[in-house]
Design an enzyme around this catalytic site. Structure first.
Site, mmCIF file in Angstrom:
data_model
loop_
_atom_site.group_PDB
_atom_site.id
_atom_site.type_symbol
_atom_site.label_atom_id
_atom_site.label_comp_id
_atom_site.label_asym_id
_atom_site.label_seq_id
_atom_site.Cartn_x
_atom_site.Cartn_y
_atom_site.Cartn_z
ATOM 1 C CG HIS A 85 -10.620 -5.964 6.982
ATOM 2 N ND1 HIS A 85 -9.837 -6.493 7.967
ATOM 3 C CD2 HIS A 85 -9.997 -6.270 5.813
ATOM 4 C CE1 HIS A 85 -8.792 -7.108 7.417
ATOM 5 N NE2 HIS A 85 -8.862 -6.972 6.113
ATOM 6 C CD GLU B 121 -1.772 -2.367 1.509
ATOM 7 O OE1 GLU B 121 -0.630 -2.593 1.970
ATOM 8 O OE2 GLU B 121 -2.633 -3.262 1.391
#
Lengths: 342, 332
Positions: free
Chosen positions: B133, B64
């Site tokens: 999440h 990322e």
């Protein structure tokens, strides 16, 4: 390749790479720029000591051959990302010292209009996408520039300069991996000056040579003596050729040394006076290059003095330009946060 | 001639925006984890790789930080990357590139570059994905000058705001609530934009202003419909952009209704509600207030796994109804 003459070229057949590759005039220009980097940083340091420049700065004195050697084969529209120790890279890529001084003085005529200072010095027109205050911050950005080059088919090569400290950041590893899997025209240049601030590479880094990291990303890892201009330039040439041919990235470890401390707060408690003295007296990159130039008959005392005088004048003029340039208006404090839209 | 309008899901609308931009501008390309043949974790990129090829729909490694940096570098050097985070929570892995680089590069370089990157963040709770999440981190990025942060609530706005984001010269962060992906709504064919920085009044009312973001817009509208039966007339503002915020629309509304309720899914403290409340307190609308400003936000806890606990962590319709009723009836 524009050698002075065929005869000249033949007589240099056994000389190190750059003396075969470049004309005497080009090499004099290199020496000029190495002096320009050295004197620029000395001038900036003096201005800081006299209170004309605030903040801090990270000097690359002792690393000039590395910056010059890497940038030697780059074209003007090739790009670089640089580091907090980035003054040398900026000059090597073609920046004018007067606009760099103006930036350090926080003036509107500076490369970043006084918003960036030493740590964000850039010269986008000459392909320098900027120094960076974050260790390893510029490495993924260089890979992105490499991706642009590939997608837009511009043929540009991108060099990412970083220090030994950056080799232990995650961004370094992520960036090298992506450049390798996508075969991007990027050259990763680790200027290993032995210390990340105070922590030696021996204490911070599991491998003996940072170039060994290249094996993990299936790219060539090349070690050069970063204080010998010809060695650095030769490695850079090969990496640029590989990148331009679409064969992918290279990691070059340029082993060098900074004569000064990490920044202006450094008391040099992590290294000995003897060590610093040894590098300054016996391995100074400008002295070494100048010595070779003399030895190979490319310059004499008079020529060297002419370079020194010209550089001294350029530095004095640059500081004067910075001093007399206007400061930004406080009412423009919001400028450049967002792109102005009609 | 007006464009043909179809019913599309929010996810389809986003995909259509990306496809439209890619057809119009060869500089536009997609990067992200598993956005190619997999189609993206939420099937937002879907089959785009078949239409545009792997050179413009690029599967990245699970990197990322590096991926965000590559997108920033590509944007600065002439491309128009759209970088998909698999989950907005993973912004935490890339904050360096988002906050230190993308947001500041133009400024630090004195305007010599622009950073036209779009980053997409599937966000929010309600999927049973638990604490790592399910977060709503938009206020984190909303705090950073140099970024623009948007939260479209409808398929129409998702397409139009994403197209506006792609055309924008500055970095735009788009937070997409995962529970909205399947929501359907009218979406015009072809190219259109919905401006960044402009709120939308979803429902007009006299008694109370609710400022809501993303999925909470729909919950607020549901609450407003229920309150109508009780004779309470609620105005619902869809904030749409949290940076730069459309202050004027909120100020005008509060001057009209004299009551303000902020509803958002992110943790209540130090969030959008605090910003909207303080903005009103500092404005001339303050004198019009007939009641304290109330915030309904997420609980001061990570998102739990258990579905009942998960639901209780973020504002729900009954809670919005109760808070609005109390406000209007002067209980608070």
């Amino acid at each position: 390749m524009d050698l002075a003459s065929k005869a000249g070229a033949d007589s240099r057949a056994n000389l190190p790479f750059v003396y075969r590759q470049y004309s005497a005039e080009q090499l004099k220009q290199v020496l000029h720029k190495m002096y320009l980097i050295r004197r620029f940083e000395e001038g900036a340091e003096e201005c800081y000591t006299r209170g004309l420049i605030h903040g801090t700065m990270h000097l690359s004195i002792g690393q000039e051959a590395s910056a010059m050697g890497i940038c030697m084969p780059l074209a003007e529209d090739d790009q670089i990302t640089s580091t907090h120790r980035g003054h040398g890279h900026c000059i090597a890529k073609g920046a004018e010292v007067k606009r760099m001084f103006a930036e350090f003085f926080g003036k509107t005529t500076g490369y970043c209009k006084g918003r960036g200072g030493s740590m964000h010095i850039a010269d986008v027109a000459k392909g320098n996408l900027g120094a960076n205050g974050i260790v390893a911050g510029g490495i993924p950005i260089a890979v992105g520039a490499g991706l642009s080059s590939k997608m837009m088919k511009t043929g540009k090569v991108v060099v990412s300069f970083f220090g030994d400290g950056a080799n232990n950041e995650g961004a370094f590893h992520e960036a090298l991996n992506m450049a390798a899997i996508w075969k991007l025209p990027v050259i990763f240049v680790c200027e290993n000056n032995g210390y990340g601030m105070s922590t030696s590479t021996a204490r911070s880094t599991a491998v003996k040579n940072i170039a060994e990291r290249a094996a993990a990303y299936s790219m060539p890892g090349v070690i050069v003596n970063g204080n010998i201009f010809s060695e650095v330039a030769e490695a850079s040439h090969q990496a640029v050729a590989r990148a331009r041919a679409g064969e992918g990235p290279t990691l070059i470890e340029s082993k060098t040394y900074r004569h000064r401390g990490h920044s202006k707060s450094d008391r040099n408690r992590y290294r000995t006076k003897e060590e610093i003295e040894d590098w300054m007296s016996n391995r100074d990159p400008i002295t070494l290059f100048e010595g070779e130039m003399r030895e190979f008959g490319l310059i004499d005392d008079k020529g060297i003095q002419a370079i020194r005088d010209a550089v001294a004048q350029e530095i004095a003029d640059g500081i004067e330009f910075a001093k007399t340039s206007p400061s930004p208006d406080i009412e423009n404090i919001q400028d450049f946060v967002y792109t102005e839209q009609a | 001639m007006d464009a043909v309008v179809r019913e599309l899901s929010y996810a389809q609308a986003i995909q259509e925006a990306m496809a439209t931009a890619m057809e119009m501008d060869e500089r536009v390309f997609l990067m992200g984890e598993d956005i190619g043949v997999y189609g993206g974790a939420f099937q937002v990129t879907g089959d785009l790789v078949e239409r545009f090829g792997t050179e413009r729909v690029i599967d990245t490694p699970i990197s990322e930080l590096g991926g965000a940096g590559v997108a920033v570098g590509a944007a600065v050097t002439g491309m128009r990357p759209i970088f998909e985070f698999q989950f907005s929570d993973f912004a935490t892995l890339a904050m360096e590139q988002i906050v230190n680089q993308a947001a500041k590069m133009r400024f630090m370089l004195g305007g010599e570059v622009s950073v036209p990157v779009v980053m997409r963040f599937p966000a929010g709770s309600g999927t049973g994905a638990a604490a790592q999440h399910s977060q709503s981190l938009e206020a984190w990025l909303g705090h950073v000058p140099g970024l623009k942060v948007i939260q479209p609530a409808t398929p129409h706005d998702a397409k139009g705001m994403l197209l506006a984001a792609i055309a924008d010269p500055d970095p735009v962060m788009i937070f997409e609530h995962k529970l909205l992906y399947k929501m359907k709504g009218p979406v015009p064919e072809g190219y259109y934009t919905v401006p960044i920085g402009k709120a939308e009044i979803r429902r007009e009312g006299r008694d109370l202003t609710i400022v809501a973001t993303s999925i909470m817009v729909h919950k607020a509208l549901e609450a407003a419909a229920a309150l109508e039966a009780e004779g309470i007339d609620v105005e619902v503002i869809d904030l749409r952009t949290i940076r730069p915020m459309d202050k004027q629309t909120i100020i005008e509304s509060v001057k009209k209704t004299s009551r303000l309720l902020c509803v958002y899914e992110a943790v209540k403290t130090l969030g959008i509600g605090a910003e909207v409340s303080a903005m009103i307190a500092e404005s001339d609308a303050f004198d019009y207030l007939d009641a304290p400003i109330v915030r309904l936000g997420g609980a001061e806890t990570p998102i739990p796994y258990n579905p009942e606990l998960e639901k209780a962590t973020v504002p729900q319709v009954p809670g919005i109804i109760a808070a609005a009723r109390d406000l209007v009836k002067g209980v608070r």
